[in-house]
Structure formats: C-alpha cells, structure tokens
Design a protein around this motif. Sequence first.
Motif, PDB file in Angstrom:
ATOM      1  N   ASN A 161       0.815  -1.209   0.000  1.00  0.00           N
ATOM      2  CA  ASN A 161       0.000   0.000   0.000  1.00  0.00           C
ATOM      3  C   ASN A 161       0.851   1.263   0.000  1.00  0.00           C
ATOM      4  OD1 ASN A 161      -2.393  -1.434  -0.030  1.00  0.00           O
ATOM      5  ND2 ASN A 161      -2.707  -1.328   2.182  1.00  0.00           N
ATOM      6  N   CYS A 184       2.303   1.564  -3.584  1.00  0.00           N
ATOM      7  CA  CYS A 184       1.291   1.853  -4.607  1.00  0.00           C
ATOM      8  C   CYS A 184       0.563   3.174  -4.381  1.00  0.00           C
ATOM      9  CB  CYS A 184       0.287   0.707  -4.678  1.00  0.00           C
ATOM     10  SG  CYS A 184       1.006  -0.847  -5.259  1.00  0.00           S
ATOM     11  N   SER A 185       0.806   3.823  -3.248  1.00  0.00           N
ATOM     12  CA  SER A 185       0.197   5.125  -3.008  1.00  0.00           C
ATOM     13  C   SER A 185       0.921   6.242  -3.755  1.00  0.00           C
ATOM     14  CB  SER A 185       0.192   5.442  -1.508  1.00  0.00           C
ATOM     15  OG  SER A 185       1.522   5.626  -1.033  1.00  0.00           O
ATOM     16  N   SER A 228       2.639   2.114 -10.305  1.00  0.00           N
ATOM     17  CA  SER A 228       1.286   1.723 -10.685  1.00  0.00           C
ATOM     18  C   SER A 228       0.977   0.323 -10.162  1.00  0.00           C
ATOM     19  CB  SER A 228       1.142   1.740 -12.216  1.00  0.00           C
ATOM     20  OG  SER A 228      -0.156   1.359 -12.613  1.00  0.00           O
ATOM     21  N   TYR A 254      -1.779  -1.999  -7.010  1.00  0.00           N
ATOM     22  CA  TYR A 254      -2.716  -1.933  -5.890  1.00  0.00           C
ATOM     23  C   TYR A 254      -2.499  -3.039  -4.872  1.00  0.00           C
ATOM     24  CZ  TYR A 254      -5.196  -5.614  -8.465  1.00  0.00           C
ATOM     25  OH  TYR A 254      -5.517  -6.777  -9.130  1.00  0.00           O
ATOM     26  N   GLN A 266      -4.636  -4.180 -13.825  1.00  0.00           N
ATOM     27  CA  GLN A 266      -4.767  -2.896 -13.136  1.00  0.00           C
ATOM     28  C   GLN A 266      -5.865  -2.036 -13.762  1.00  0.00           C
ATOM     29  OE1 GLN A 266      -0.915  -1.021 -12.897  1.00  0.00           O
ATOM     30  NE2 GLN A 266      -0.009  -2.705 -11.746  1.00  0.00           N
ATOM     31  N   ARG A 277      -9.167  -2.982 -12.447  1.00  0.00           N
ATOM     32  CA  ARG A 277      -9.382  -2.524 -11.073  1.00  0.00           C
ATOM     33  C   ARG A 277      -9.351  -0.998 -10.954  1.00  0.00           C
ATOM     34  NH1 ARG A 277      -9.732  -6.635  -6.727  1.00  0.00           N
ATOM     35  NH2 ARG A 277      -9.088  -8.584  -7.691  1.00  0.00           N
ATOM     36  N   ALA A 285      -6.840   0.892 -11.432  1.00  0.00           N
ATOM     37  CA  ALA A 285      -5.635   1.195 -10.654  1.00  0.00           C
ATOM     38  C   ALA A 285      -4.420   1.499 -11.525  1.00  0.00           C
ATOM     39  CB  ALA A 285      -5.314   0.009  -9.740  1.00  0.00           C
ATOM     40  N   SER A 294      -7.011   2.659  -1.539  1.00  0.00           N
ATOM     41  CA  SER A 294      -7.866   2.986  -2.675  1.00  0.00           C
ATOM     42  C   SER A 294      -8.999   1.967  -2.770  1.00  0.00           C
ATOM     43  CB  SER A 294      -7.057   2.966  -3.968  1.00  0.00           C
ATOM     44  OG  SER A 294      -6.615   1.649  -4.245  1.00  0.00           O
ATOM     45  N   ALA A 338      -9.370  -0.123  -5.099  1.00  0.00           N
ATOM     46  CA  ALA A 338      -8.785  -1.391  -5.557  1.00  0.00           C
ATOM     47  C   ALA A 338      -8.201  -2.183  -4.400  1.00  0.00           C
ATOM     48  CB  ALA A 338      -7.710  -1.121  -6.607  1.00  0.00           C
ATOM     49  N   THR A 339      -7.527  -1.514  -3.455  1.00  0.00           N
ATOM     50  CA  THR A 339      -6.898  -2.228  -2.349  1.00  0.00           C
ATOM     51  C   THR A 339      -7.914  -2.822  -1.388  1.00  0.00           C
ATOM     52  OG1 THR A 339      -6.708  -0.241  -0.963  1.00  0.00           O
ATOM     53  CG2 THR A 339      -4.882  -0.720  -2.462  1.00  0.00           C
ATOM     54  N   THR A 398      -6.816  -8.838  -2.646  1.00  0.00           N
ATOM     55  CA  THR A 398      -5.689  -7.961  -2.965  1.00  0.00           C
ATOM     56  C   THR A 398      -4.683  -7.862  -1.835  1.00  0.00           C
ATOM     57  OG1 THR A 398      -6.786  -5.965  -2.143  1.00  0.00           O
ATOM     58  CG2 THR A 398      -7.198  -6.578  -4.438  1.00  0.00           C
TER      59      THR A 398
END
Length: 261
Positions: free
Chosen positions: A43, A46-47, A52, A54, A74, A77, A79, A200, A202-203, A208
């Motif tokens: 996390n 990917c933040s 790119s 999730y 991605q 999702r 993302a 997000s 997606a997460t 995930t």
Amino acid sequence: MALSGQLKHNLGAATNALLPQCNYSRCIFLIGHMRCGSTALSNILCSRPDISGYGETHISYTDKNGPGALVLNQLKRSAWKPQADYLFDKILHNVLDSKPPDEFFKSCAIFLIRDPKAAIPSILNLSQKTGMREYATFKDAESYYTDRLLHIKTLWKRFPSDKRCGFTHDALTQDTKTVLNTISQFLGLKSPLRNYYAPSRATKQHGTGDPLNAHKHNAIVEGGIKKARNQNTVSEGRKIADRTEELWLETAALFQKDGER
C-alpha cells in the motif's frame, strides 16, 4: 462476461507490444509469503504516483507478456497509472512464479519474510477466519510456508545483486524508517517512501491483501509483535519443525549478507 485464457493471453501480448511501460525492467515485485507484512508495504509503494499497482493480482509470470497482463489487470481494477515509472505486483504463491522467463529477473525484487513462529499460526488463523481450505491445518500452513521459503531462496539467487533487496517482518516493523529509506534508494525514487498510505478502492477488494487487518491502519504499525514465551512452540502446543526454523534463518541470513555489501 469472463474472458477465456487464450483471449486473456492474446490481450496481454498485444498490450505488452504496444506500451513501453510493459517491460520487466520497469516492474517491481514484492516476493514473499502470506502474513509476512506485505499488504502494508504494498500500500505504501502503490500510493505513489510513480508506481502503478494496488496489491496482489494473482497473475502467473510464465512468459515475456507478464507486464502486459499486469496492466490489463490494473485497468480492470481502475488502478493503472499510465505515466508511472514502475508497474507493481506482489507474489505470495509458488504457482505464480515457479517458471518465470529470463526477463523476469530484470525487474526489481523486494523480498519479505517472517519468522515461522509468528507466520504459520497467522496463516492458520487467516484460513480459519476466511474459509481457505488449503491451509486449514497446522501441517498445511507449515507445508505452504516451507515450500514458499525454499522457492524464495531459489528466486533470490537468480536475481542479480543490484536487482534485489530483502527484509524480515521484524526489520520492517521495528526499524521501518531504515527499511523504507533502503527501498527508496534501491528503486532510485525521486522522493523517499513515507510510512503512510490511503487505501484505494482497488486495495479494498477481495484477494488484494490482508482481509483481517488492512482496513484498520494507514501505515506500517511500528514496534513489531511480542515474541512467544516459548521460542520452540506456537499456539496449542504445536512445534515448528527444526528444518522450518533452519530454513527461515538461512533465508534471513542471505538478506543480511547482501545488505552488508
């Protein structure tokens, strides 16, 4: 409507050919096992706008089209970041990276492992609370853990030394700032990682990452976990096999030796 395996492969190949981003040299893989602390670290990575991803996609990396399949996943999702320098995925199961192509080892690999006295009971607890039948017994959880660590050792040795870094869960939670700074330097990030993330959409989706605790935090919880009173046993009196403990120590020593260079 679900896509057939062949259609997914063809779409991944087409995406791989069309986008410069779809190259293993622009991939970051977090390679570990279940309950090793990978969700929080994923996390954080990917933040960032330059990475790119999730979390865990469950993509199998068996050929050169893996990055294309990753982008498509991605996109599904919501993302995908088209301008990102890196594509990210985390891999926790041997079936996904058992036979990677040579190009796979051009990526940047972050390895993460956890002491079996903490990891195996945690895997068993996850299984019992989520209904994962394949890890329903202590023996099943330990077998998964040992098989995964054996493969992690194999993968570690195949990555060039400048394309890998490795950490333990204890290091991540007890010396978080140092670990994040080391990863930042390893990846050549323009700004260092910070211990914060905003999950997000997606997460938050199933599969995930950590379904038990991820929603409770927005950072790596520093301080680690308390050690079991009896270092040779775990919950309900079950004993970690000597070979499992040795494998853990051997793998952690590989990471430490590499970090001392």
